[in-house]
Design an enzyme around this catalytic site. Structure first.
Site, PDB file in Angstrom:
ATOM      1  N   SER D 108       0.839  -1.196   0.000  1.00  0.00           N
ATOM      2  CA  SER D 108       0.000   0.000   0.000  1.00  0.00           C
ATOM      3  C   SER D 108       0.875   1.247   0.000  1.00  0.00           C
ATOM      4  O   SER D 108       1.948   1.265   0.593  1.00  0.00           O
ATOM      5  CB  SER D 108      -0.885  -0.015   1.253  1.00  0.00           C
ATOM      6  OG  SER D 108      -1.479   1.246   1.448  1.00  0.00           O
ATOM      7  N   TYR D 131      -2.564   5.885  -5.377  1.00  0.00           N
ATOM      8  CA  TYR D 131      -3.754   6.688  -5.641  1.00  0.00           C
ATOM      9  C   TYR D 131      -3.475   7.637  -6.795  1.00  0.00           C
ATOM     10  O   TYR D 131      -2.315   7.879  -7.147  1.00  0.00           O
ATOM     11  CB  TYR D 131      -4.143   7.475  -4.381  1.00  0.00           C
ATOM     12  CG  TYR D 131      -4.614   6.595  -3.249  1.00  0.00           C
ATOM     13  CD1 TYR D 131      -5.927   6.126  -3.228  1.00  0.00           C
ATOM     14  CD2 TYR D 131      -3.764   6.221  -2.219  1.00  0.00           C
ATOM     15  CE1 TYR D 131      -6.371   5.310  -2.188  1.00  0.00           C
ATOM     16  CE2 TYR D 131      -4.207   5.402  -1.183  1.00  0.00           C
ATOM     17  CZ  TYR D 131      -5.513   4.953  -1.177  1.00  0.00           C
ATOM     18  OH  TYR D 131      -5.947   4.137  -0.183  1.00  0.00           O
ATOM     19  N   THR D 157      -5.873   2.455  -6.926  1.00  0.00           N
ATOM     20  CA  THR D 157      -7.133   2.416  -6.175  1.00  0.00           C
ATOM     21  C   THR D 157      -7.995   3.603  -6.565  1.00  0.00           C
ATOM     22  O   THR D 157      -7.519   4.735  -6.522  1.00  0.00           O
ATOM     23  CB  THR D 157      -6.856   2.451  -4.673  1.00  0.00           C
ATOM     24  OG1 THR D 157      -6.092   1.304  -4.330  1.00  0.00           O
ATOM     25  CG2 THR D 157      -8.143   2.458  -3.874  1.00  0.00           C
ATOM     26  N   ARG D 166     -15.295   4.680   9.185  1.00  0.00           N
ATOM     27  CA  ARG D 166     -15.293   3.427   9.922  1.00  0.00           C
ATOM     28  C   ARG D 166     -15.737   3.737  11.338  1.00  0.00           C
ATOM     29  O   ARG D 166     -14.985   4.269  12.151  1.00  0.00           O
ATOM     30  CB  ARG D 166     -13.897   2.818   9.925  1.00  0.00           C
ATOM     31  CG  ARG D 166     -13.482   2.316   8.532  1.00  0.00           C
ATOM     32  CD  ARG D 166     -12.609   3.325   7.816  1.00  0.00           C
ATOM     33  NE  ARG D 166     -12.573   3.150   6.378  1.00  0.00           N
ATOM     34  CZ  ARG D 166     -11.455   3.139   5.669  1.00  0.00           C
ATOM     35  NH1 ARG D 166     -10.289   3.274   6.265  1.00  0.00           N
ATOM     36  NH2 ARG D 166     -11.516   3.007   4.370  1.00  0.00           N
ATOM     37  N   LYS D 253      -8.299  -0.859  -9.078  1.00  0.00           N
ATOM     38  CA  LYS D 253      -8.947  -1.538  -7.950  1.00  0.00           C
ATOM     39  C   LYS D 253     -10.085  -0.694  -7.419  1.00  0.00           C
ATOM     40  O   LYS D 253      -9.928   0.505  -7.162  1.00  0.00           O
ATOM     41  CB  LYS D 253      -7.936  -1.770  -6.823  1.00  0.00           C
ATOM     42  CG  LYS D 253      -8.532  -2.312  -5.535  1.00  0.00           C
ATOM     43  CD  LYS D 253      -7.453  -2.768  -4.573  1.00  0.00           C
ATOM     44  CE  LYS D 253      -7.998  -3.082  -3.204  1.00  0.00           C
ATOM     45  NZ  LYS D 253      -8.254  -1.868  -2.392  1.00  0.00           N
ATOM     46  N   SER D 275     -13.729  -4.809  -6.141  1.00  0.00           N
ATOM     47  CA  SER D 275     -13.449  -4.550  -4.726  1.00  0.00           C
ATOM     48  C   SER D 275     -14.390  -3.489  -4.210  1.00  0.00           C
ATOM     49  O   SER D 275     -14.761  -2.568  -4.941  1.00  0.00           O
ATOM     50  CB  SER D 275     -11.997  -4.075  -4.561  1.00  0.00           C
ATOM     51  OG  SER D 275     -11.756  -3.638  -3.238  1.00  0.00           O
ATOM     52  N   HIS D 277     -13.356  -2.192  -1.279  1.00  0.00           N
ATOM     53  CA  HIS D 277     -12.423  -1.720  -0.264  1.00  0.00           C
ATOM     54  C   HIS D 277     -12.689  -2.451   1.068  1.00  0.00           C
ATOM     55  O   HIS D 277     -12.613  -1.861   2.150  1.00  0.00           O
ATOM     56  CB  HIS D 277     -12.556  -0.201  -0.079  1.00  0.00           C
ATOM     57  CG  HIS D 277     -11.225   0.479   0.174  1.00  0.00           C
ATOM     58  ND1 HIS D 277     -10.561   1.209  -0.779  1.00  0.00           N
ATOM     59  CD2 HIS D 277     -10.433   0.535   1.278  1.00  0.00           C
ATOM     60  CE1 HIS D 277      -9.434   1.697  -0.274  1.00  0.00           C
ATOM     61  NE2 HIS D 277      -9.330   1.298   0.983  1.00  0.00           N
ATOM     62  N   GLY D 309     -12.268  -9.081  -0.858  1.00  0.00           N
ATOM     63  CA  GLY D 309     -13.416  -8.817   0.003  1.00  0.00           C
ATOM     64  C   GLY D 309     -14.128 -10.078   0.426  1.00  0.00           C
ATOM     65  O   GLY D 309     -14.809 -10.707  -0.372  1.00  0.00           O
ATOM     66  N   GLY D 310     -13.967 -10.446   1.673  1.00  0.00           N
ATOM     67  CA  GLY D 310     -14.752 -11.547   2.221  1.00  0.00           C
ATOM     68  C   GLY D 310     -14.145 -12.923   2.049  1.00  0.00           C
ATOM     69  O   GLY D 310     -14.716 -13.908   2.519  1.00  0.00           O
ATOM     70  N   ARG D 332      -7.722  -8.615   5.220  1.00  0.00           N
ATOM     71  CA  ARG D 332      -7.783  -8.948   6.644  1.00  0.00           C
ATOM     72  C   ARG D 332      -7.071 -10.264   6.969  1.00  0.00           C
ATOM     73  O   ARG D 332      -6.363 -10.330   7.985  1.00  0.00           O
ATOM     74  CB  ARG D 332      -9.239  -8.977   7.111  1.00  0.00           C
ATOM     75  CG  ARG D 332      -9.874  -7.582   7.158  1.00  0.00           C
ATOM     76  CD  ARG D 332     -11.292  -7.613   7.673  1.00  0.00           C
ATOM     77  NE  ARG D 332     -11.905  -6.308   7.589  1.00  0.00           N
ATOM     78  CZ  ARG D 332     -12.483  -5.809   6.500  1.00  0.00           C
ATOM     79  NH1 ARG D 332     -12.533  -6.541   5.398  1.00  0.00           N
ATOM     80  NH2 ARG D 332     -13.009  -4.600   6.510  1.00  0.00           N
TER      81      ARG D 332
END
Lengths: 394, 394, 394, 394
Positions: D108, D131, D157, D166, D253, D275, D277, D309-310, D332
């Site tokens: 990142s 970015y 991204t 969040r 992305k 995605s 995010h 994602g997921g 994650r």
């Protein structure tokens, strides 16, 4: 009183902490089993957004012109009676907050503060809600007062031919007359600040002229109140008559079907509020978001379509607009804000929604409300069909 | 005993508090895993109503004429055996309450109070439920007694060729013979008032003539009881024979398919009760509301269609009628009322439903039951498709 | 040891009380997140039955002829390895119970009791499960033993090219070698009766000839076990070869698609068991009931179709048969019974299912399994569309 | 630090135990009500697999060539900023683990470790996320550094025109500036090891050249950070310009629609990452698995489609590939691994997924990723229609 709640949901919890149960339930509850109350919120979660990227969204504009007046966000304050139960500031706090946020405040006929007390604090459009009373002189009297007070738009509520049954209030004994359960009374005593805020007891400010000031007096004049509030014999003819009496924008609130939208437009209304009275009237009717598309289709641009019920998030606002609403109204959110922080709390609620709408616009790739149409909604395709159940516990 | 429960659900909780667990479970439970029991209630929540506004609903009328007799509300009392388990007043309290409320009471053959003891208290239509026994002289004998007692309509239950298994009763040991678990027995001893109400033990009043008075005796006459209650060899021919014996209105109860509705009408019945025996027979059959439309379509006006199972709200009544039922019957609600407050409790249950139906009519824009048709049901259109899961926790 | 559990679910809870956690989890658990494990059961609850009334159901017959042998109920015992973990009686208790109930017992190759020890206790068809080992002499040796033991049918398991991961076992440390967590070991010590039943440690009776007796030895012969159990290189050619070796009925177990059903029939199998290995192999595959219709359609009567996975109720059996299965097999239910009450417990499990099937037949209006077809399934019509969420809390 | 978690879910719980709440929530949380966060995971559970049997799966190969480089499994590491919050090893541990596992690591721009510090540890493709900053010299500077560091692919991204909210972080006070609630601060003090690992405070390694090192400095240069991170005025023209600057593989992305996929391909990208995010930007957008098919269809082979994602399971990987993705990225999961066990923990996370993919391939009857297409997905047919609710409690 600084208000820091990061969401309307947190604001609701703040309100729950500050208010005695009977007051919180009065604000928060719905009719009967609250199926519609919950569905109003859940319906928004069933809709998925389709964001577009790499569009210049440096400048987002969520202002809109509604009936010739500009609002700074597509969220108005819905009419709610007895706001003093949620917070001492009541309607005056609400109208001041709406002005600070640059949006319209709709004063309920059943407000505690009278129209004349509220109007001087207005710095944005003031709307007035009323019922179709059988005693037409009451209506004409109120319309005269509305003109003098500078009311911009009139909103006629039509979904209360009889009053819905809010079971939480009945269980709490928060009824006319009061019949508090001991547990509920004890809880009230643990909230002395709130209790003091109830003295002197709030009146129905707009109805004082009609001889109704307190719920107690309302009881003593049961027939009068019935005539004032729930008028089961009202028909479209009464709406047409109001149309003749009122030269400004006229909205009808409480429509859930295309057929009634057609009838209302035939009566000359300028706007239709898709509403189920916040789930407080007939339990088992659709979530307003589910009822919206048919009404929008029926209106076909002949009248503005607004929506209330279940709006708790900026993305909810965006979804309603994408499905054809021009703007939404919020009832409970402003009362949660009032309970949590008075006038500042109401401003906080509106600013939360504004910032969430702004973020949603940016993330959807839209720079104005005009960009919100069916294209920003996701429709499932392909192999990943929706199926219930069977989720691993993450 | 004043009864203040604001909903049938509260009445149920009152009953749960007053009754020992084994009695409450006997009333409240269903067969096997209770999938159908729960679905009966849930099916009503899956239907959404489409309210119309600004129709003159000052006068609402929920009376109906059924088989030539007027009822003051479209809710009748369903046949339920062993009502004394729920409350000392038993069937007599039920029939008196039905009379006070102006609706029909259906006496179960397995009632505790005999037909002759119940009939004098009737001030509204008295209906009698019976089974298709193989010993036809038992039927003819009962029909003679029914005529003498002034029974208005006969309801033949057809969904008990064998008896369903109510697992709660088995777990509690509330069986013939009694085999109470220690925990369950201790719970009974904590309810001395209920225990006293069981002395003298309730008999099967209608079957005394057949030599069956108590569950104990029933056990001793197992074959007889089998013949009396569950007659697996019964066929449409037996129903036709009953039709020949009974000149008054004849209903068949326990139909869930169009095919059986057709057969029943060919046998000359006047009415069909869409029923799954309150979820107490075959678990896994549809909720009655889900089974209703096909039966209504098959009946095509040739017979009245009624429904029982899961009705807990005035809006449930309205939904059933909108889907084609002429009226509904309630079983558990009257027993909850009986347990919570005796005869007054039963009246309270019926009046709750009446007031809820009345409010629903007003809020739907209907002035009579005739207005309840498919037009009052909401059908989803547009972008807000239903999707499971993913709800924020409000 | 008297067994009184009124349902298989109660029997499961009895097993849970009697077994140490690691043993219960070994029996009860599934692969990975157990999505398929739960879905196997839930799928049955998604199907609704359409009962017919007033058909003479005095005599119900649930016998069936399968591959020339009569079974007294359409429920067979599925192959399960290491049954001694559930109860000392192990496979011998199972085969004796199956005989008493009049149904077939399928002995797993990974059974603790050897074929020769089990066979003498058989009074009903004995089936043998095996894998497609790469070492064909192992297969031919086992087939010879099967012939001598009087095995009726052969069931080839094909869904274990590699072994699924049962996460509960891993978490418990119930692995080869044992790596018990302290908490799990302490729990074992609280079950001395079970612990004693593990001495002498159970062997893999059928594999002793191959030099594998205990899990410890299996570890020492890792390559051999891999060859014996999970044979990832097996293909349809291997199945065809088995077909040539075995003159009796041949079933393939572990098919979930129409395409594989077609292939299997082309190889000459007599039966197909729709199975996901009880949710113990690949998590995320369909519930067997959801996979069944496509396989039935593909088989088109050319082979018998059976099903295992999730069967816990007589109505589950009935639903599987109505969707085209000839019979079902149960794995966990017999092990729950074994844990709860030894041989009598297994009989109890089978008799529970038999009585539930019998009651379901009667209540559906069927007198034999032949009556179970698509007509006994309910399909929704009309206004009460299914919709998620929004249920009142009754 | 040995890591034994048998699933990514267990790894997540390990991370939860080791990290103070504010750090865990930073990693684990999503935007607003986390509807999309949960749906990302749930979407995988809604898809069912259709396994084929008796195909020779002795040798499975999950390698793939992506942009000319071979990866040993179809799971890459997604870019995640501020990895040091999850574990001291941070990005260097991640890139080393990815190398050991034979897959690409995406650094990142908001990483703590600078590109130049990370690159030397790379033994597999190193990708760089960035970015579309308005200050193009920042981009060109970073691209020069990327070339020197041997970066293989660039991932732009595009779903952060503004930063999502969040809510967990806001509630914890884990904001700039820090505003920890007492409860949260006390929880931090109970994690001294983690606290020490935060000294010296992590910098934004890649941005040091731009004068931004710590969140505190970032605050002091708010305008700069806005310019660096969230650039709301970015358009497709900016992407086209990057395309001109970068000769290697270029991915975009944050795409969820077919229309944006088309636009991106027109700009010359080589790959598209479907995605949202990780559910951290706009709440209420579809699960990535639900958005995937439309993007795959639009790409039509003109660009590689990836997804993040997921993803928590090997079967999730398989499902994404079956629906058209070439590979997936995990965010994650690698941070859970980092928190639970440093570099070894990250390797463990990747090896778990590798072994799960391998097992899934075998059990599906596939020997390589090429076999994963629509044919491995189950589509319901026949009578067992999906229906919500009504599940027995097993």
């Amino acid at each position: 009183m600084p208000v820091a709640a990061p969401t309307i949901g947190d604001l609701r919890r703040d309100a729950q902490r500050r208010l005695p149960r009977l007051a919180f339930d009065f604000v928060d509850g719905g009719a009967d089993d609250e199926v519609t109350l919950r569905d109003n919120v859940a319906a928004f979660d069933r809709v998925r957004l389709a964001p577009r990227v790499l569009r210049d969204v440096a400048r987002r504009d969520q202002t809109l012109e509604l009936f010739g007046r500009e609002l700074s966000l597509p969220v108005l304050i819905a009419p709610t009676g007895m706001a003093r139960v949620a917070g001492r500031g009541g309607d005056v706090a609400g109208v001041r907050a709406a002005g600070r946020a640059g949006t319209a405040f709709t004063l309920s006929t059943m407000s505690n503060d009278a129209l004349e007390a509220v109007a001087p604090h207005t710095t944005a459009p003031l709307w007035l809600q009323l019922y179709l009373w059988p005693r037409r002189e009451v209506v004409t009297g109120l319309l005269d007062r509305a003109r003098r007070a500078g009311v911009h738009a009139l909103m006629v509520t039509v979904d209360v031919p009889v009053i819905g049954r809010r079971v939480r209030d009945v269980r709490n004994g928060f009824t006319v007359p009061l019949a508090l359960r001991p547990r509920v009374a004890a809880d009230v005593l643990r909230h002395p600040r709130w209790l003091r805020s109830m003295y002197p007891p709030p009146t129905f400010g707009n109805l004082v002229a009609e001889g109704v000031r307190t719920p107690g007096e309302a009881l003593a004049h049961a027939e009068l109140v019935t005539q004032l509030l729930a008028h089961p014999a009202a028909t479209w003819a009464d709406l047409r008559w109001v149309r003749e009496q009122w030269e400004g924008p006229l909205l009808i609130k409480g429509v859930l079907t295309a057929a009634d939208a057609d009838e209302a437009i035939a009566c000359g209304v300028d706007g239709i509020v898709v509403s189920n009275h916040g789930g407080r009237q007939l339990d088992g009717v659709p979530a307003t978001l589910d009822a919206l598309p048919a009404v929008v289709e029926a209106a076909a641009g002949r009248a503005e379509v607004l929506l209330d019920g279940g709006v708790r998030r900026g993305t909810d606002v965006v979804k309603a607009l994408a499905l054809g609403a021009r703007a939404v109204l919020v009832g409970r959110p402003w009362l949660y804000g009032l309970a949590a922080g008075g006038e500042d709390g109401v401003v906080h609620a509106l600013e939360l929604l504004r910032s969430e709408v702004d973020r949603a616009l940016a993330l959807l790739g839209c720079t104005s409300l005009a960009g919100l149409d069916a294209a920003v909604l996701h429709h499932a395709v392909g192999g990943a069909a929706e199926r219930p159940g069977a989720g691993a516990a993450w």
